[in-house]
Design a protein around this motif. Sequence first.
Motif, PDB file in Angstrom:
ATOM      1  N   ARG A 176     -44.901 -34.851 -24.924  1.00 59.54           N
ATOM      2  CA  ARG A 176     -44.096 -33.627 -24.891  1.00 59.54           C
ATOM      3  C   ARG A 176     -42.988 -33.720 -25.934  1.00 59.54           C
ATOM      4  O   ARG A 176     -42.286 -34.730 -26.036  1.00 59.54           O
ATOM      5  CB  ARG A 176     -43.479 -33.425 -23.499  1.00 59.54           C
ATOM      6  CG  ARG A 176     -44.429 -32.779 -22.507  1.00 59.54           C
ATOM      7  CD  ARG A 176     -43.759 -32.547 -21.161  1.00 59.54           C
ATOM      8  NE  ARG A 176     -42.550 -31.748 -21.254  1.00 59.54           N
ATOM      9  CZ  ARG A 176     -42.516 -30.411 -21.339  1.00 59.54           C
ATOM     10  NH1 ARG A 176     -43.659 -29.726 -21.367  1.00 59.54           N
ATOM     11  NH2 ARG A 176     -41.372 -29.776 -21.397  1.00 59.54           N
ATOM     12  N   ALA A 177     -42.861 -32.649 -26.735  1.00 56.56           N
ATOM     13  CA  ALA A 177     -41.853 -32.636 -27.797  1.00 56.56           C
ATOM     14  C   ALA A 177     -41.694 -31.206 -28.304  1.00 56.56           C
ATOM     15  O   ALA A 177     -42.360 -30.287 -27.819  1.00 56.56           O
ATOM     16  CB  ALA A 177     -42.264 -33.566 -28.943  1.00 56.56           C
ATOM     17  N   HIS A 178     -40.802 -31.014 -29.260  1.00 53.31           N
ATOM     18  CA  HIS A 178     -40.659 -29.706 -29.898  1.00 53.31           C
ATOM     19  C   HIS A 178     -41.900 -29.414 -30.750  1.00 53.31           C
ATOM     20  O   HIS A 178     -42.625 -30.337 -31.156  1.00 53.31           O
ATOM     21  CB  HIS A 178     -39.386 -29.655 -30.747  1.00 53.31           C
ATOM     22  CG  HIS A 178     -38.129 -29.690 -29.918  1.00 53.31           C
ATOM     23  ND1 HIS A 178     -37.699 -28.608 -29.190  1.00 53.31           N
ATOM     24  CD2 HIS A 178     -37.236 -30.687 -29.693  1.00 53.31           C
ATOM     25  CE1 HIS A 178     -36.573 -28.922 -28.553  1.00 53.31           C
ATOM     26  NE2 HIS A 178     -36.277 -30.187 -28.836  1.00 53.31           N
ATOM     27  N   GLN A 179     -42.117 -28.148 -31.034  1.00 57.19           N
ATOM     28  CA  GLN A 179     -43.381 -27.720 -31.645  1.00 57.19           C
ATOM     29  C   GLN A 179     -43.742 -28.463 -32.929  1.00 57.19           C
ATOM     30  O   GLN A 179     -44.907 -28.879 -33.070  1.00 57.19           O
ATOM     31  CB  GLN A 179     -43.348 -26.211 -31.895  1.00 57.19           C
ATOM     32  CG  GLN A 179     -44.646 -25.676 -32.500  1.00 57.19           C
ATOM     33  CD  GLN A 179     -44.682 -24.176 -32.556  1.00 57.19           C
ATOM     34  OE1 GLN A 179     -44.246 -23.486 -31.654  1.00 57.19           O
ATOM     35  NE2 GLN A 179     -45.220 -23.631 -33.649  1.00 57.19           N
ATOM     36  N   PRO A 180     -42.861 -28.640 -33.896  1.00 62.44           N
ATOM     37  CA  PRO A 180     -43.281 -29.326 -35.137  1.00 62.44           C
ATOM     38  C   PRO A 180     -43.818 -30.733 -34.885  1.00 62.44           C
ATOM     39  O   PRO A 180     -44.778 -31.158 -35.545  1.00 62.44           O
ATOM     40  CB  PRO A 180     -41.982 -29.368 -35.965  1.00 62.44           C
ATOM     41  CG  PRO A 180     -41.177 -28.221 -35.445  1.00 62.44           C
ATOM     42  CD  PRO A 180     -41.466 -28.152 -33.987  1.00 62.44           C
ATOM     43  N   VAL A 239     -41.800 -28.473 -25.927  1.00 60.86           N
ATOM     44  CA  VAL A 239     -40.459 -28.290 -25.374  1.00 60.86           C
ATOM     45  C   VAL A 239     -39.788 -27.148 -26.121  1.00 60.86           C
ATOM     46  O   VAL A 239     -39.765 -27.131 -27.361  1.00 60.86           O
ATOM     47  CB  VAL A 239     -39.629 -29.582 -25.505  1.00 60.86           C
ATOM     48  CG1 VAL A 239     -38.204 -29.355 -25.022  1.00 60.86           C
ATOM     49  CG2 VAL A 239     -40.286 -30.723 -24.747  1.00 60.86           C
ATOM     50  N   GLY A 240     -39.248 -26.164 -25.381  1.00 62.45           N
ATOM     51  CA  GLY A 240     -38.609 -25.023 -26.029  1.00 62.45           C
ATOM     52  C   GLY A 240     -39.614 -23.915 -26.312  1.00 62.45           C
ATOM     53  O   GLY A 240     -40.701 -23.874 -25.740  1.00 62.45           O
ATOM     54  N   ASP A 241     -39.244 -23.024 -27.223  1.00 62.02           N
ATOM     55  CA  ASP A 241     -40.074 -21.858 -27.519  1.00 62.02           C
ATOM     56  C   ASP A 241     -41.308 -22.244 -28.342  1.00 62.02           C
ATOM     57  O   ASP A 241     -41.284 -23.193 -29.128  1.00 62.02           O
ATOM     58  CB  ASP A 241     -39.262 -20.813 -28.284  1.00 62.02           C
ATOM     59  CG  ASP A 241     -38.142 -20.227 -27.435  1.00 62.02           C
ATOM     60  OD1 ASP A 241     -38.287 -20.235 -26.197  1.00 62.02           O
ATOM     61  OD2 ASP A 241     -37.127 -19.788 -27.999  1.00 62.02           O
ATOM     62  N   PHE A 242     -42.361 -21.460 -28.141  1.00 57.89           N
ATOM     63  CA  PHE A 242     -43.590 -21.637 -28.913  1.00 57.89           C
ATOM     64  C   PHE A 242     -43.693 -20.514 -29.937  1.00 57.89           C
ATOM     65  O   PHE A 242     -43.570 -19.337 -29.601  1.00 57.89           O
ATOM     66  CB  PHE A 242     -44.811 -21.616 -27.991  1.00 57.89           C
ATOM     67  CG  PHE A 242     -46.123 -21.716 -28.713  1.00 57.89           C
ATOM     68  CD1 PHE A 242     -46.458 -22.857 -29.430  1.00 57.89           C
ATOM     69  CD2 PHE A 242     -47.030 -20.660 -28.696  1.00 57.89           C
ATOM     70  CE1 PHE A 242     -47.671 -22.960 -30.094  1.00 57.89           C
ATOM     71  CE2 PHE A 242     -48.244 -20.747 -29.361  1.00 57.89           C
ATOM     72  CZ  PHE A 242     -48.567 -21.908 -30.062  1.00 57.89           C
ATOM     73  N   SER A 285     -54.172 -26.033 -22.548  1.00 56.03           N
ATOM     74  CA  SER A 285     -53.142 -25.302 -23.295  1.00 56.03           C
ATOM     75  C   SER A 285     -52.148 -26.262 -23.942  1.00 56.03           C
ATOM     76  O   SER A 285     -51.586 -27.146 -23.285  1.00 56.03           O
ATOM     77  CB  SER A 285     -52.388 -24.354 -22.360  1.00 56.03           C
ATOM     78  OG  SER A 285     -51.326 -23.734 -23.062  1.00 56.03           O
ATOM     79  N   VAL A 286     -51.901 -26.057 -25.229  1.00 56.68           N
ATOM     80  CA  VAL A 286     -50.935 -26.891 -25.946  1.00 56.68           C
ATOM     81  C   VAL A 286     -49.506 -26.536 -25.549  1.00 56.68           C
ATOM     82  O   VAL A 286     -48.584 -27.331 -25.742  1.00 56.68           O
ATOM     83  CB  VAL A 286     -51.136 -26.742 -27.474  1.00 56.68           C
ATOM     84  CG1 VAL A 286     -50.670 -25.363 -27.960  1.00 56.68           C
ATOM     85  CG2 VAL A 286     -50.415 -27.847 -28.234  1.00 56.68           C
TER      86      VAL A 286
END
Length: 357
Positions: free
Chosen positions: A82-86, A164-167, A158-159
């Motif tokens: 789990r992490a931010h999108q990038p 974490v945060g917005d997609f 689902s990715v």
Amino acid sequence: MLRIMRPFELLSSAAQGSAGFVCHATGPFTGLLGAQLFMRIGAKSRSETEGSIIPNAVVITTCSHRKSVKPTRAATPSSLSRAHQPIVATQWITKVDRLPRWGAAETFYAGRAFGLAKEAANLSAARFYILSAGLGIVPASRPIPVYGLTISPRHEQSVLRKIVGDFDPPEWFSSLLTGVHSDEWSDVAGGNSGRILTALSRPYAEMVAASLANAPRRMLERLRIFGTSLETALPVNLHAAIAPYDERLNAIIPGTRTDFAQRAMLHFVKSVATKPSKGREDDFAAVRSSLKNLKLPRLVQRPRVTDEEILAVIKRRLRMQTGAARMLAALRHEEGVACEQSRFARLYRIAAAKKGM
């Protein structure tokens, strides 16, 4: 008295066309060659008189939840941190780039919508591409790995569960274009002529919108987009490319909302793409003409119920019938319950798994 023609004479005669082709020979070489040429030329003549389909440059469709091979957990977002999108995007691209190739993309995806798009590509002799939420823009003949990833929030693969945060769907897709399995829009636009037919669902329209809007202008002028309720998902500069299909299509090719885009594209290939394109306006005028005498179907209002209520119905009906498609039809037409196809498929899997346990 029959005259035996030499091979070069026979070829010369055949080149004049089927109307002037007469087989004068019965020898082993000339008779066989003449029969083969006659069949080929005759077939061409029939297709011309019945209305042949003009080749389109490209056919593009979305990938499907249904796959011909089930992926391992290591080839799904379940194995990501789990992490931010990038960061998640980098993890995923690194993972799928290292997975072994299984086979051609067009043999990996399944389902009715994908089959309709494949038929459209075959009929129009087009280059076939698949928009994948896990791989990017994939040529249908390219060998790809067995994987499982979706941007649908309720699906187990689902990715979004790892982000974490917005997609940001457009940013996710732009990341995929850097992977080894993906082409760029400029590759899709290769060549200077021919229609580029694209079937989109709303989630995929939102995902590819930014990168597609920035595609080469020569591509956008050739673009024909098929789908429903796409205007609010696509930038303004793509609105003119949306083909004017509506629910009247059901009177020609019945189906569900999940395969609407592919049904519309196949109808376009069979009824509009039988003539060279004079431009989008001319193409879309032909679409409107094919629909004008058809009536919109009467909408049936069905009550929406909770997942738990639908699960109860599925469990009850599993005692006397199986098969997701038949049960979904029964749910809608016998039980009078509204349920979207992907939602029902998820609930059916849950109920069937519990029944098996």
